[in-house]
Design an enzyme around this catalytic site. Structure first.
Site, PDB file in Angstrom:
ATOM      1  N   LYS A 124       0.818  -1.223   0.000  1.00  9.68           N
ATOM      2  CA  LYS A 124       0.000   0.000   0.000  1.00  9.68           C
ATOM      3  C   LYS A 124       0.847   1.267   0.000  1.00  9.68           C
ATOM      4  O   LYS A 124       0.471   2.271  -0.592  1.00  9.68           O
ATOM      5  CB  LYS A 124      -0.978   0.012   1.180  1.00  9.68           C
ATOM      6  N   LYS A 207      -4.663  -9.636  -5.447  1.00  4.15           N
ATOM      7  CA  LYS A 207      -5.953  -9.942  -4.832  1.00  4.15           C
ATOM      8  C   LYS A 207      -7.020  -8.912  -5.217  1.00  4.15           C
ATOM      9  O   LYS A 207      -6.693  -7.759  -5.486  1.00  4.15           O
ATOM     10  CB  LYS A 207      -5.806 -10.061  -3.310  1.00  4.15           C
ATOM     11  N   LYS A 210     -11.354  -3.686  -2.636  1.00  2.00           N
ATOM     12  CA  LYS A 210     -12.336  -2.624  -2.855  1.00  2.00           C
ATOM     13  C   LYS A 210     -11.652  -1.307  -3.206  1.00  2.00           C
ATOM     14  O   LYS A 210     -12.254  -0.440  -3.823  1.00  2.00           O
ATOM     15  CB  LYS A 210     -13.279  -2.489  -1.660  1.00  2.00           C
TER      16      LYS A 210
HETATM   17  P1  ATP Z   1      -8.731  -2.355   0.947  1.00  2.00           P
HETATM   18  O1  ATP Z   1      -8.371  -2.478  -0.511  1.00  2.00           O
HETATM   19  O2  ATP Z   1      -9.206  -0.989   1.334  1.00  2.00           O
HETATM   20  O3  ATP Z   1      -7.664  -2.887   1.873  1.00  2.00           O
HETATM   21  P2  ATP Z   1     -10.098  -4.877   1.056  1.00  2.00           P
HETATM   22  O4  ATP Z   1     -10.976  -5.279  -0.076  1.00  2.00           O
HETATM   23  O5  ATP Z   1      -8.749  -5.495   1.149  1.00  2.00           O
HETATM   24  O6  ATP Z   1     -10.025  -3.294   1.116  1.00  2.00           O
HETATM   25  P3  ATP Z   1     -10.453  -5.068   3.925  1.00  2.00           P
HETATM   26  O7  ATP Z   1     -11.449  -4.211   4.621  1.00  2.00           O
HETATM   27  O8  ATP Z   1      -9.014  -4.666   3.983  1.00  2.00           O
HETATM   28  O9  ATP Z   1     -10.912  -5.206   2.396  1.00  2.00           O
HETATM   29  O10 ATP Z   1     -10.588  -6.563   4.453  1.00  2.00           O
HETATM   30  C1  ATP Z   1     -11.792  -7.055   5.057  1.00  2.00           C
HETATM   31  C2  ATP Z   1     -11.770  -8.560   5.088  1.00  2.00           C
HETATM   32  O11 ATP Z   1     -11.931  -9.076   3.758  1.00  2.00           O
HETATM   33  C3  ATP Z   1     -10.475  -9.173   5.626  1.00  2.00           C
HETATM   34  O12 ATP Z   1     -10.804 -10.302   6.408  1.00  2.00           O
HETATM   35  C4  ATP Z   1      -9.744  -9.595   4.386  1.00  2.00           C
HETATM   36  O13 ATP Z   1      -8.849 -10.666   4.611  1.00  2.00           O
HETATM   37  C5  ATP Z   1     -10.901 -10.022   3.504  1.00  2.00           C
HETATM   38  N1  ATP Z   1     -10.546  -9.901   2.084  1.00  2.00           N
HETATM   39  C6  ATP Z   1     -10.198  -8.761   1.438  1.00  2.00           C
HETATM   40  N2  ATP Z   1      -9.948  -9.002   0.157  1.00  2.00           N
HETATM   41  C7  ATP Z   1     -10.120 -10.347  -0.019  1.00  2.00           C
HETATM   42  C8  ATP Z   1      -9.997 -11.223  -1.127  1.00  2.00           C
HETATM   43  N3  ATP Z   1      -9.650 -10.746  -2.320  1.00  2.00           N
HETATM   44  N4  ATP Z   1     -10.259 -12.539  -0.959  1.00  2.00           N
HETATM   45  C9  ATP Z   1     -10.628 -13.020   0.258  1.00  2.00           C
HETATM   46  N5  ATP Z   1     -10.756 -12.249   1.351  1.00  2.00           N
HETATM   47  C10 ATP Z   1     -10.510 -10.923   1.224  1.00  2.00           C
HETATM   48 MG    MG Z   2      -7.403  -4.863   2.687  1.00  2.00          MG
END
Ligand code: ATP
Ligand code: MG
Length: 345
Positions: A124, A207, A210
């Site tokens: 990040k 991965k 969002k």
């Molecule tokens: P950001 O990009 O802002 O970090 P994010 O999509 O990674 O957002 P988080 O809020 O950081 O979402 O993570 C929330 C939960 O979703 C965590 O338990 C994380 O491990 C899970 N998660 C996030 N992305 C994935 C993915 N691609 N596959 C499976 N689990 C995920």
């Molecule tokens: Mg995340």
């Protein structure tokens, strides 16, 4: 009140997990986190505490109005996916100040070297680490506090959070060791299921997130049926037919991703899915996946949209959840302050 605080093996089985309101929910969040939060709530074996981690979200810039909306939308997402405020504690992180207070203590326990090794920090902050926020660097200490302020014993997360959970365990162990106590539990990560790491539709080695600038890289929980079908149709794949066995997915990250998603959504194992779709071309498999995704996600997004019309109701649920969360968090913080040597704790 402090007498009620538990130590060592007497910890109540308790689940904590959180999601950042840093954008809209994705299919990755749903399969890797939210769906499994619901399973743990329904299992009834643990108390379940779920949080919209707004303080984490602001480690990168968030427009305040969008953040407020994303927090409420995330709450709507939790409820629409099956989290029941009568069964689980549901709240936003900033409404329980004990998270940030314990995070400060943990900033003084965790080591610079631990933080520098975190891949999320490296990903990040990127090449511009000097200009990243101090909060982004300290993120894992706040996450340790989120978990340990509830003496949580189990934390369901996606694969990407494994390293942060190891750090949480290290923080608990070092705190207990430095102060000669057996106060914080050494939390177990729960990383299970077919879709613990949903990958980007644009790049099978990254991965799904969002916060990815490319909307085509992900399925959002709020996407309509046409958008979901279009994104799956355009998802990067290879020219081969699907294999009949898991081994055949080894060098094919994009194919593996779509199969994992199918398994996660259907509740089947990857083996079961491949027994069914092995030999099919993507031109045949992708419409099957779209149909399944729409069938599973549409009822959730419809309910989310309905709940978003009832902002007062959402705010009431969050306020009530914060009150319940503080009942657990406040005595644990007080005891922590006592252990550390704060006068007046
Ligand atoms: P950001 O990009 O802002 O970090 P994010 O999509 O990674 O957002 P988080 O809020 O950081 O979402 O993570 C929330 C939960 O979703 C965590 O338990 C994380 O491990 C899970 N998660 C996030 N992305 C994935 C993915 N691609 N596959 C499976 N689990 C995920
Ligand atoms: Mg995340």
């Amino acid at each position: 009140m402090t007498e009620a605080v538990q130590t060592s093996s007497t910890f109540t089985p308790r689940v904590f997990s959180g999601i950042q309101p840093s954008g809209g929910l994705t299919l990755g969040n749903y399969l890797g986190a939210m769906k499994r939060f619901v399973d743990m709530q329904e299992a009834g074996t643990h108390e379940t505490v779920y949080c919209m981690v707004d303080l984490h979200a602001i480690t990168v810039w968030q427009d305040p109005d969008k953040l407020r909306r994303a927090t409420r939308e995330l709450c709507a997402g939790f409820i629409a996916a099956g989290i029941d405020p009568a069964k689980s504690i549901l709240f936003n992180q900033s409404a329980v100040p004990e998270h940030a207070q314990l995070a400060w203590i943990f900033n003084c326990v965790a080591r610079m070297g631990w933080m520098q090794r975190m891949t999320q920090w490296k990903d990040k902050a990127g090449k511009n680490a000097q200009n990243a926020s101090l909060g982004l660097f300290a993120y894992p200490a706040l996450m340790a506090a989120d978990i340990l302020i509830y003496h949580a014993t189990h934390v369901p997360v996606g694969e990407d959070q494994k390293q942060h959970l190891e750090l949480t365990r290290d923080v608990a162990i070092k705190f207990n060791h430095d102060y000669g106590v057996d106060f914080f539990p050494v939390t177990e990560p729960v990383i299970e299921g077919a879709a613990t790491r949903v990958m980007s539709f644009r790049d099978g080695t990254k991965k799904m997130s969002k916060s990815d600038p490319s909307d085509a890289s992900r399925i959002n929980m709020t996407d309509d049926a046409d958008t979901i079908a279009k994104k799956i149709r355009k998802a990067k794949t290879d020219p081969e037919a699907l294999p009949s066995e898991v081994k055949g997915l080894e060098e094919r990250p994009e194919a593996r991703n779509l199969v994992n998603i199918y398994a996660g959504l259907s509740g089947l194992t990857v083996d079961q899915v491949l027994a069914d779709v092995g030999g099919k071309q993507f031109s045949e498999f992708k419409p099957m996946l779209s149909e399944l995704a729409v069938a599973k996600l549409a009822p959730i997004s419809t309910e989310m949209a309905r709940l978003m019309q009832e902002q007062d109701e959402i705010d009431k649920i969050l306020a009530q959840g914060a009150g319940q969360a503080r009942e657990i968090a406040a005595p644990i913080l007080k005891k922590t302050y006592e252990i550390v040597g704060m006068v007046g704790a």
